[in-house]
Enzyme design. Structure first.
Site, PDB file in Angstrom:
ATOM      1  N   PRO A   2       0.833  -1.192   0.000  1.00 28.22           N
ATOM      2  CA  PRO A   2       0.000   0.000   0.000  1.00 28.22           C
ATOM      3  C   PRO A   2       0.880   1.259   0.000  1.00 28.22           C
ATOM      4  CG  PRO A   2      -0.830  -1.568   1.588  1.00 28.22           C
ATOM      5  CD  PRO A   2       0.500  -2.082   1.124  1.00 28.22           C
ATOM      6  N   GLU A   3       0.750   2.039  -1.052  1.00 24.26           N
ATOM      7  CA  GLU A   3       1.439   3.319  -1.151  1.00 24.26           C
ATOM      8  C   GLU A   3       0.350   4.385  -1.215  1.00 24.26           C
ATOM      9  OE1 GLU A   3       4.428   3.183  -4.269  1.00 24.26           O
ATOM     10  OE2 GLU A   3       4.609   1.017  -4.048  1.00 24.26           O
ATOM     11  N   ARG A 113       1.112 -10.176   7.587  1.00 24.38           N
ATOM     12  CA  ARG A 113       2.508 -10.153   8.045  1.00 24.38           C
ATOM     13  C   ARG A 113       2.711  -9.399   9.352  1.00 24.38           C
ATOM     14  NH1 ARG A 113       6.759  -9.352   3.310  1.00 24.38           N
ATOM     15  NH2 ARG A 113       8.168  -9.605   5.051  1.00 24.38           N
TER      16      ARG A 113
END
Length: 278
Positions: A2-3, A113
């Site tokens: 995600p940017e 994660r």
DNA sequence: CGGACAACCTGGCGGC
DNA sequence: TGCCGCCAGGTTGTCC
């Protein structure tokens, strides 16, 4: 991954269901994901607060409450879902936070994660203080970009990933912006010509705006708050295109190298290492 | 300031 | 088919 475009898409997706509603209950099973405060304080402070606004700063999602701000960073594999509170859909084993709203909906934070982080602070600047300019903000002028670039000597690719230099760019859009600007990612920032700086400034804004228009890149983990994929991965010209014919020049195959311990994709024909000026 | 690298995590995948 | 080990990348922190 995600940017900025993925986080912006997430904000737009969750905002309507959240705005002006109260958080009535909070559940979490991953206290390490909570940067601050302690879980008991977190739950107690959140309960009953009305959501005033949902915004974004760099890659942080900022939920402005009556007395506090809830900040969420998705890091690598974070996803936010808004679903009816009894929905079994998107109730995967990676959901570590659930925020129950007063409208029958739940905000769920899933993160396989466990790199993601949640903050509850009275002032969001406590978390966002060191971030550089927003690349899609009108204040991010060519002159401002030139000024910031002038003092830098490092390689341009790692510099674009430096959130205190420019906020919101990650590995995908850094490669895309450099490709669009025709700049080799290993070039030193101090060697960029005037024209290259202009091209990079435009390239950054162009790839980010395109990413938002396509609702983010679901290269692998990213999903929109409704669980579906974004489409920006279909428009990528460099990232993940190793071995494919460059769509820009049709003259060479995209190569992958490592710069600053990051996989870096570029076209050896469009982006020359010794390409000073044009 | 910059560069290198480890740490945080775990799913996915290539190789055997 | 199954196991091993590596890769992925956002960010921080450490060390030179």
């Amino acid at each position: 991954m995600p940017e900025l475009p993925e986080v912006e898409t997430t904000v737009r997706g969750i905002r309507p269901a959240l705005l002006n509603h109260r958080i009535v209950d909070v559940w979490l099973d991953w206290p390490q994901g909570l940067a601050t405060p302690d879980p008991e304080v977190f739950q107690a402070r959140l309960k009953g607060q009305r959501i005033r606004e949902v915004t974004r700063r760099a890659k942080y999602i900022i939920v402005t409450l009556e007395a506090d701000s809830l900040l969420i960073h998705l890091k690598m594999t974070g996803r936010l879902y808004v679903v009816p509170d009894d929905s079994q859909q998107y109730a995967d084993q990676w959901v570590h936070f659930r925020f129950q709203l007063d409208n029958g909906y739940q905000l769920r934070f899933s993160d396989s994660r466990k790199f993601g982080r949640v903050y509850l602070v009275d002032d969001p600047a406590i978390v966002t203080a060191d971030l550089g300019p927003e690349p899609l903000d009108p204040a991010f002028t060519l002159e401002a970009f030139q000024r910031r670039l002038a003092r830098r000597k490092g390689k341009i690719k790692p510099l674009l990933l430096n959130q205190s230099f420019v906020a919101g760019i990650g590995n995908i859009y850094a490669d895309e912006a450099l490709h669009l600007a025709g700049i080799h990612p290993i070039r030193s920032a101090s060697t960029l010509s005037e024209d290259e700086i202009v091209a990079l400034w435009q390239g950054i804004q162009s790839v980010l705006a395109d990413g938002i228009a396509r609702e983010g890149a679901s290269v692998n983990w990213y999903r929109k708050p409704d669980g579906t994929k974004g489409q920006a991965q279909n428009g990528l010209r460099a990232y993940g295109q190793t071995g494919r014919l460059c769509q820009t020049c049709q003259q060479a195959a995209i190569e992958k190298i490592v710069i600053g311990q990051r996989g870096t994709h570029f076209c050896p024909n469009c982006q020359r290492e010794t390409h000073y000026g044009r």
